[in-house]
Design a protein around this motif. Sequence first.
Motif, PDB file in Angstrom:
ATOM      1  N   ALA A  17       0.827  -1.211   0.000  1.00 47.60           N
ATOM      2  CA  ALA A  17       0.000   0.000   0.000  1.00 47.60           C
ATOM      3  C   ALA A  17       0.856   1.254   0.000  1.00 47.60           C
ATOM      4  CB  ALA A  17      -0.919   0.000   1.225  1.00 47.60           C
ATOM      5  N   VAL A  18       2.080   1.151   0.515  1.00 45.59           N
ATOM      6  CA  VAL A  18       3.040   2.251   0.439  1.00 45.59           C
ATOM      7  C   VAL A  18       3.775   2.209  -0.900  1.00 45.59           C
ATOM      8  CG1 VAL A  18       5.080   3.310   1.486  1.00 45.59           C
ATOM      9  CG2 VAL A  18       3.355   2.230   2.947  1.00 45.59           C
ATOM     10  N   HIS A  19       4.145   1.009  -1.321  1.00 52.61           N
ATOM     11  CA  HIS A  19       4.937   0.839  -2.539  1.00 52.61           C
ATOM     12  C   HIS A  19       4.198   1.334  -3.783  1.00 52.61           C
ATOM     13  CE1 HIS A  19       6.154  -1.626  -6.080  1.00 52.61           C
ATOM     14  NE2 HIS A  19       7.369  -1.345  -5.645  1.00 52.61           N
ATOM     15  N   THR A  20       2.913   1.015  -3.905  1.00 52.51           N
ATOM     16  CA  THR A  20       2.170   1.342  -5.120  1.00 52.51           C
ATOM     17  C   THR A  20       2.127   2.835  -5.416  1.00 52.51           C
ATOM     18  OG1 THR A  20       0.824  -0.665  -4.928  1.00 52.51           O
ATOM     19  CG2 THR A  20      -0.061   1.109  -6.297  1.00 52.51           C
ATOM     20  N   PRO A  21       1.684   3.691  -4.481  1.00 52.92           N
ATOM     21  CA  PRO A  21       1.700   5.126  -4.795  1.00 52.92           C
ATOM     22  C   PRO A  21       3.111   5.682  -4.969  1.00 52.92           C
ATOM     23  CG  PRO A  21       1.117   4.773  -2.493  1.00 52.92           C
ATOM     24  CD  PRO A  21       1.093   3.430  -3.156  1.00 52.92           C
ATOM     25  N   LEU A  22       4.079   5.039  -4.323  1.00 58.46           N
ATOM     26  CA  LEU A  22       5.455   5.509  -4.445  1.00 58.46           C
ATOM     27  C   LEU A  22       5.942   5.353  -5.888  1.00 58.46           C
ATOM     28  CD1 LEU A  22       7.452   6.753  -2.452  1.00 58.46           C
ATOM     29  CD2 LEU A  22       8.410   4.462  -2.071  1.00 58.46           C
ATOM     30  N   VAL A  23       5.715   4.187  -6.487  1.00 60.33           N
ATOM     31  CA  VAL A  23       6.166   3.970  -7.871  1.00 60.33           C
ATOM     32  C   VAL A  23       5.307   4.735  -8.871  1.00 60.33           C
ATOM     33  CG1 VAL A  23       7.155   1.719  -7.338  1.00 60.33           C
ATOM     34  CG2 VAL A  23       4.796   1.857  -8.122  1.00 60.33           C
ATOM     35  N   GLU A  24       4.093   5.117  -8.454  1.00 58.02           N
ATOM     36  CA  GLU A  24       3.226   5.910  -9.329  1.00 58.02           C
ATOM     37  C   GLU A  24       3.486   7.405  -9.200  1.00 58.02           C
ATOM     38  OE1 GLU A  24      -0.679   4.668  -8.227  1.00 58.02           O
ATOM     39  OE2 GLU A  24      -0.585   2.786  -9.398  1.00 58.02           O
ATOM     40  N   ASN A  74      11.122  12.030   2.332  1.00 60.85           N
ATOM     41  CA  ASN A  74      11.342  11.843   0.902  1.00 60.85           C
ATOM     42  C   ASN A  74      11.208  10.362   0.557  1.00 60.85           C
ATOM     43  OD1 ASN A  74      13.766  10.576   1.669  1.00 60.85           O
ATOM     44  ND2 ASN A  74      14.981  12.427   1.357  1.00 60.85           N
ATOM     45  N   GLU A  75      11.400  10.022  -0.713  1.00 65.80           N
ATOM     46  CA  GLU A  75      11.195   8.637  -1.152  1.00 65.80           C
ATOM     47  C   GLU A  75      12.102   7.662  -0.413  1.00 65.80           C
ATOM     48  OE1 GLU A  75      11.730   5.825  -5.128  1.00 65.80           O
ATOM     49  OE2 GLU A  75      11.236   7.949  -5.374  1.00 65.80           O
ATOM     50  N   ARG A 113      12.749   3.419   3.629  1.00 65.30           N
ATOM     51  CA  ARG A 113      13.393   2.977   4.869  1.00 65.30           C
ATOM     52  C   ARG A 113      12.361   2.616   5.937  1.00 65.30           C
ATOM     53  NH1 ARG A 113      15.523   7.200   9.164  1.00 65.30           N
ATOM     54  NH2 ARG A 113      15.403   5.807  10.946  1.00 65.30           N
ATOM     55  N   GLY A 114      11.374   3.489   6.141  1.00 67.60           N
ATOM     56  CA  GLY A 114      10.358   3.222   7.161  1.00 67.60           C
ATOM     57  C   GLY A 114       9.581   1.948   6.880  1.00 67.60           C
ATOM     58  N   THR A 115       9.257   1.717   5.612  1.00 60.62           N
ATOM     59  CA  THR A 115       8.509   0.516   5.244  1.00 60.62           C
ATOM     60  C   THR A 115       9.344  -0.735   5.452  1.00 60.62           C
ATOM     61  OG1 THR A 115       7.393   1.844   3.549  1.00 60.62           O
ATOM     62  CG2 THR A 115       7.117  -0.539   3.433  1.00 60.62           C
ATOM     63  N   PRO A 138      25.670  -2.076   4.894  1.00 63.99           N
ATOM     64  CA  PRO A 138      26.855  -1.631   4.154  1.00 63.99           C
ATOM     65  C   PRO A 138      26.632  -0.384   3.314  1.00 63.99           C
ATOM     66  CG  PRO A 138      25.823  -3.472   3.025  1.00 63.99           C
ATOM     67  CD  PRO A 138      25.084  -3.299   4.311  1.00 63.99           C
ATOM     68  N   GLY A 139      25.387  -0.109   2.913  1.00 64.57           N
ATOM     69  CA  GLY A 139      25.107   1.077   2.116  1.00 64.57           C
ATOM     70  C   GLY A 139      25.753   1.059   0.741  1.00 64.57           C
ATOM     71  N   ILE A 140      25.853  -0.116   0.144  1.00 66.73           N
ATOM     72  CA  ILE A 140      26.460  -0.236  -1.186  1.00 66.73           C
ATOM     73  C   ILE A 140      25.553   0.373  -2.251  1.00 66.73           C
ATOM     74  CG2 ILE A 140      27.238  -1.877  -2.957  1.00 66.73           C
ATOM     75  CD1 ILE A 140      28.042  -3.743  -0.660  1.00 66.73           C
ATOM     76  N   VAL A 141      24.235   0.203  -2.092  1.00 64.65           N
ATOM     77  CA  VAL A 141      23.289   0.750  -3.067  1.00 64.65           C
ATOM     78  C   VAL A 141      22.310   1.675  -2.343  1.00 64.65           C
ATOM     79  CG1 VAL A 141      23.464  -1.249  -4.595  1.00 64.65           C
ATOM     80  CG2 VAL A 141      21.708  -1.214  -2.815  1.00 64.65           C
ATOM     81  N   PRO A 142      21.774   2.687  -3.037  1.00 68.32           N
ATOM     82  CA  PRO A 142      20.789   3.570  -2.409  1.00 68.32           C
ATOM     83  C   PRO A 142      19.446   2.863  -2.260  1.00 68.32           C
ATOM     84  CG  PRO A 142      21.070   4.152  -4.716  1.00 68.32           C
ATOM     85  CD  PRO A 142      22.105   3.107  -4.424  1.00 68.32           C
ATOM     86  N   ARG A 143      18.681   3.259  -1.255  1.00 69.61           N
ATOM     87  CA  ARG A 143      17.345   2.687  -1.067  1.00 69.61           C
ATOM     88  C   ARG A 143      16.420   3.133  -2.202  1.00 69.61           C
ATOM     89  NH1 ARG A 143      18.451   4.516   4.452  1.00 69.61           N
ATOM     90  NH2 ARG A 143      17.354   6.432   3.909  1.00 69.61           N
ATOM     91  N   LYS A 144      15.616   2.204  -2.692  1.00 70.29           N
ATOM     92  CA  LYS A 144      14.633   2.542  -3.713  1.00 70.29           C
ATOM     93  C   LYS A 144      13.391   1.697  -3.512  1.00 70.29           C
ATOM     94  CE  LYS A 144      17.203  -0.305  -7.081  1.00 70.29           C
ATOM     95  NZ  LYS A 144      18.386  -0.566  -6.263  1.00 70.29           N
ATOM     96  N   ALA A 145      12.312   2.055  -4.216  1.00 73.26           N
ATOM     97  CA  ALA A 145      11.010   1.426  -3.997  1.00 73.26           C
ATOM     98  C   ALA A 145      11.034  -0.078  -4.192  1.00 73.26           C
ATOM     99  CB  ALA A 145       9.969   2.066  -4.918  1.00 73.26           C
ATOM    100  N   THR A 146      11.850  -0.577  -5.130  1.00 76.53           N
ATOM    101  CA  THR A 146      11.899  -2.020  -5.368  1.00 76.53           C
ATOM    102  C   THR A 146      12.376  -2.794  -4.148  1.00 76.53           C
ATOM    103  OG1 THR A 146      14.117  -1.753  -6.325  1.00 76.53           O
ATOM    104  CG2 THR A 146      12.256  -1.809  -7.859  1.00 76.53           C
ATOM    105  N   HIS A 147      13.081  -2.127  -3.240  1.00 83.57           N
ATOM    106  CA  HIS A 147      13.544  -2.801  -2.022  1.00 83.57           C
ATOM    107  C   HIS A 147      12.367  -3.170  -1.113  1.00 83.57           C
ATOM    108  CE1 HIS A 147      17.698  -0.927  -2.749  1.00 83.57           C
ATOM    109  NE2 HIS A 147      17.810  -2.226  -2.908  1.00 83.57           N
ATOM    110  N   ILE A 148      11.255  -2.452  -1.239  1.00 79.72           N
ATOM    111  CA  ILE A 148      10.067  -2.822  -0.459  1.00 79.72           C
ATOM    112  C   ILE A 148       9.571  -4.192  -0.902  1.00 79.72           C
ATOM    113  CG2 ILE A 148       7.653  -2.254   0.041  1.00 79.72           C
ATOM    114  CD1 ILE A 148       8.404   0.698  -0.200  1.00 79.72           C
ATOM    115  N   GLU A 149       9.483  -4.391  -2.213  1.00 80.49           N
ATOM    116  CA  GLU A 149       9.063  -5.692  -2.733  1.00 80.49           C
ATOM    117  C   GLU A 149      10.046  -6.786  -2.307  1.00 80.49           C
ATOM    118  OE1 GLU A 149       6.827  -5.102  -6.898  1.00 80.49           O
ATOM    119  OE2 GLU A 149       8.884  -4.302  -6.897  1.00 80.49           O
TER     120      GLU A 149
END
Length: 318
Positions: free
Chosen positions: A105-112, A134-135, A140-142, A279-290
């Motif tokens: 429910a958080v991921h869907t509006p985020l990618v839209e 921010n995104e 992160r919160g999710t 480790p913070g190798i990659v930035p957080r993005k919406a696909t990480h929720i899935e």
Amino acid sequence: MPAHFIAIAIGFVLDRLIGDPPNWPHPVRWIGFYITKMTAFLNRGRARRGKGAIILFVTVVIVLIIVFAIVALAYSLHTYIGVIVEALLIAAGLAQKSLREAALAVHTPLVEGDIQLARTKLSWIVGRDTAKLNESEIVRGTIETVSENTSDGVTAPLFWAFLFGAPGLWVYKTVNTLDSMIGYKDERYEKFGTFSARADDVLNFIPARLTGFLILLNTPNDGGLSFFKRLIGWSRDARRHPSPNSGFLEAATAWQLAIKLGGQSTYRGVTSKRPEIGPGIVPRKATHIESTVMQMHTVSFIFWLLLTVIGVLIYGIA
């Protein structure tokens, strides 16, 4: 094979496929209503720590007696009836589908691109202020919520169900509900919620660590780091978390997804900062929720399967 093993298997599948139907009465709501009334009556005046011990003891005993009586009556009528009733009680105490739905429910509006709606949906499942996130912070919160609740809402209830059936699961759920309602370190609850918070820490101690290890062992590793390096990083970062148990879930997720979790959050206008983990190798993005949702499903199944195998082996030897 104990009947409650079969009840757990049915309950596990029911929760995964059906979850909690909307508008249906749920035992946690009844427990929460009772806790609210008792808190209003007891959390005042002197000896609040002792009163907090009373609400913990009385609430757990009441729930234990009720659930044990329901299960015992059902099995006394017929084994099949007992299995069905216990399975329904176990399904009601798990949270696979509800966790997935809350995260998506958080991921869907985020990618839209509807970040305001994503903030609103996140506010329904976290305690932090979300109006200005921010995104990356929404993600992160999710992720932190799903990671923590993989143990709180799925594997820890399963652990206690395997040991003591539906009564064991609902004793755990009662303690966990008490902790979520009164286990805060603020002026109002610091003394009153002490025993509930400590009881929840104890009951989650083994499930949280086992679940975190299974995440490292059985879910996709996005950073290309060796298992040994992830294991060391997980063990170190988990202990930097202010929670004695949640850190083992969040650190495992952070190291598997090669991201950072933790950092600064605001609660009712008050800023709180905790150490960053991962480790913070990659930035957080919406696909990480899935990815975190899939992680939750994978580890929940493996946790259930592992306990089933161990239980069957012990039962066979005995």
